[in-house]
Design an enzyme around this catalytic site. Sequence first.
Site, PDB file in Angstrom:
ATOM      1  CG  HIS A 156       5.046   1.047   2.997  1.00  0.00           C
ATOM      2  ND1 HIS A 156       4.391   2.145   2.495  1.00  0.00           N
ATOM      3  CD2 HIS A 156       4.562   0.869   4.257  1.00  0.00           C
ATOM      4  CE1 HIS A 156       3.540   2.610   3.400  1.00  0.00           C
ATOM      5  NE2 HIS A 156       3.615   1.847   4.472  1.00  0.00           N
ATOM      6  NE  ARG A 186       3.152   6.244   9.334  1.00  0.00           N
ATOM      7  CZ  ARG A 186       2.060   5.488   9.225  1.00  0.00           C
ATOM      8  NH1 ARG A 186       2.176   4.213   8.899  1.00  0.00           N
ATOM      9  NH2 ARG A 186       0.866   5.982   9.460  1.00  0.00           N
ATOM     10  CG  HIS A 241      -0.208   0.078   2.533  1.00  0.00           C
ATOM     11  ND1 HIS A 241       0.482  -0.996   3.058  1.00  0.00           N
ATOM     12  CD2 HIS A 241      -0.049   1.096   3.434  1.00  0.00           C
ATOM     13  CE1 HIS A 241       1.014  -0.664   4.229  1.00  0.00           C
ATOM     14  NE2 HIS A 241       0.721   0.603   4.467  1.00  0.00           N
ATOM     15  CG  ASP A 250       1.590   5.134   4.796  1.00  0.00           C
ATOM     16  OD1 ASP A 250       1.134   3.990   5.013  1.00  0.00           O
ATOM     17  OD2 ASP A 250       2.716   5.503   5.184  1.00  0.00           O
TER      18      ASP A 250
END
Length: 309
Positions: free
Chosen positions: A281, A296, A131, A133
């Site tokens: 990723h 993150r 996907h 983000d």
Amino acid sequence: MSAPTVPARFRNMPPGPLLGDRVLADAQRQPYTLFELAPVSPIIGAEISGVRLSGELSPEVLAELRRALLEWKVLFFRDQDIRREEHRDFAALWGGLEQHPFANIIGDSGDVDVVALAKDATKAGVENLWHNDVTWRVAPSFAAILRAVEVPALGGDTLWADTGAAYDVLSDEMKEKIDGLVAEHDWASSFGLSMSQEQIAALRPQFPVANHPVVRVIPETGRRVLFVNRVFTERILGMDESESAELLETLYRHMNRPEFQVRLRWAKNTIAMWDNRACQHYAVSDYFPNRRVMERISVIGDRPVGVQG
């Protein structure tokens, strides 16, 4: 003698070299002089050394890092023993910081712009789908910066796939077919799985369905990239359900071929930064019940522009 017929099962994805490039063929390629850059694969992923992310970065170094990110899509920094505040300061050099509205579902940190992804025997990793983000946002993230706080002895790698190189090697016929298409992206079939229908309806005005070009153009480089993904892309507009599903599946399988990938084995204090516009990723979930903690921070992006503007 006539050429042998290509079996039907190979026609969409024939075997052989896949020579997508990491930049446009006519792009000016310059050396990096302010740090060391070591490619990890031919087209995506490079390890940067000679830069301390906790210190002040000169405009010249930051400019070279921006150029490296555009060229390699994912940058790896090893042995960066930095605090959360320093992580945030580095991310802020790239733009405004994004607050994830569903941070309580995917992680928790106590900070509005930091998502702590802690996995252990009580919470398994579920990010093992390819996907980009937050493509359900009208303006999806420009970049993400992920810091390894605690890693298992084995497992827990992350992979990235270069969706520009994947576009490059498509047939001219396929490019012509998809260049003007638009796809619908939504969060309800992923994050909404843990919500009631009433909760989803209450969030709809704030987070409506987003429509994005199937082929996105990166404004700094003019590079065309595929911009659909298994987690958030629902359908291609203007197609019936079966035709849309078949085309999306073809693109997903193509993008996720190993020739377009790079894989990172994490160590504590490793940082990965990636261009969320130009790559997907996949977080490998093979370490349960061991503990893996990442933090993150995402940088706000802009509205995707397609081939036709």
